[in-house]
Design an enzyme around this catalytic site. Structure first.
Site, short mmCIF file in Angstrom:
data_model
loop_
_atom_site.label_atom_id
_atom_site.label_comp_id
_atom_site.label_asym_id
_atom_site.label_seq_id
_atom_site.Cartn_x
_atom_site.Cartn_y
_atom_site.Cartn_z
N SER A 188 24.64 -64.35 -81.03
CA SER A 188 23.94 -63.18 -81.59
C SER A 188 24.40 -62.83 -82.99
CB SER A 188 24.15 -61.97 -80.68
OG SER A 188 25.53 -61.63 -80.62
N ALA A 219 42.85 -65.12 -80.92
CA ALA A 219 41.92 -65.92 -80.13
C ALA A 219 42.38 -66.00 -78.68
CB ALA A 219 41.82 -67.32 -80.73
N THR A 220 41.45 -65.76 -77.76
CA THR A 220 41.78 -65.80 -76.33
C THR A 220 41.32 -67.09 -75.66
OG1 THR A 220 39.72 -64.69 -75.71
CG2 THR A 220 41.65 -63.29 -76.14
N HIS A 248 35.23 -72.81 -85.10
CA HIS A 248 35.58 -71.42 -85.43
C HIS A 248 36.72 -71.38 -86.44
CE1 HIS A 248 33.46 -68.32 -82.98
NE2 HIS A 248 33.07 -69.37 -82.29
N ASP A 263 38.96 -62.07 -80.32
CA ASP A 263 37.74 -62.81 -79.95
C ASP A 263 38.10 -63.77 -78.82
OD1 ASP A 263 35.18 -63.77 -79.94
OD2 ASP A 263 35.29 -64.72 -81.90
#
Length: 176
Positions: free
Chosen positions: A13, A34-35, A50, A84
């Site tokens: 999105s 970052a997860t 990313h 994120d």
């Protein structure tokens, strides 16, 4: 005052791009928390994409489970922490058989008390589609929905992203 925010949206999105712009506008020493964990080749490719897209603009911190601790630690060196994302964090907690309610309570308490840096949390809104056909997917959808409600309640600003456009659900209008 440091304003924490939640950025919600569906897959692809534009929510991460929006959150990155918001973080870069909000501070000069941003961290990207970052997860995600590498579980397969496709996920490894996504993570690499990313990272390359962010370049050197963010310091990257990887933490799949201990989110509250990582936010506090990141705030010692950074003025904005972009997380994120919460839905991957919930997945990690689920797969590790962690107590999700306690982890979410800890995160919310951290957000209420933590003002050393702005926190921008990204998460996938998964509750707008059809009811999943299996128990695990329904459980995940329900956990994500309740987590979003709890986190939105303690954040100062909440944005919903669709087609790359931000809708302000709570708080201040974002700076373009």
């Amino acid at each position: 005052m440091t304003r924490h925010c939640l950025v919600l949206g569906g897959a692809r999105s534009g929510k991460t791009a929006f959150a990155e712009r918001l973080a870069l506008h909000s501070g000069s020493r941003p961290a990207y928390l970052a997860t995600a964990t590498v579980l397969d080749v496709e996920m490894a490719d996504r993570i690499a994409s990313h990272k390359s897209g962010r370049g050197a603009r963010f310091a990257t911190i990887e933490e799949p489970i201990e989110l509250s601790h990582a936010i506090i630690k990141a705030g010692q060196e950074h003025d904005v922490v972009l997380v994120d994302c919460l839905t991957l964090w919930l997945t990690n907690l689920l797969m590790a058989n962690e107590d999700i309610s306690t982890a979410v309570s800890e995160l919310c308490a951290t957000l209420v008390e933590f003002r050393q840096a702005k926190v921008v949390l990204v998460s996938n809104e998964v509750g707008l589609g059809i009811v999943p056909d299996n128990a695990m997917a329904r459980t995940f959808r329900d956990l994500a929905g309740s987590t979003h409600q709890r986190v939105a309640a303690v954040c100062d600003d909440v944005y919903f992203i669709a087609a790359g456009l931000a809708l302000t659900m709570k708080g201040e209008q974002p700076v373009s």
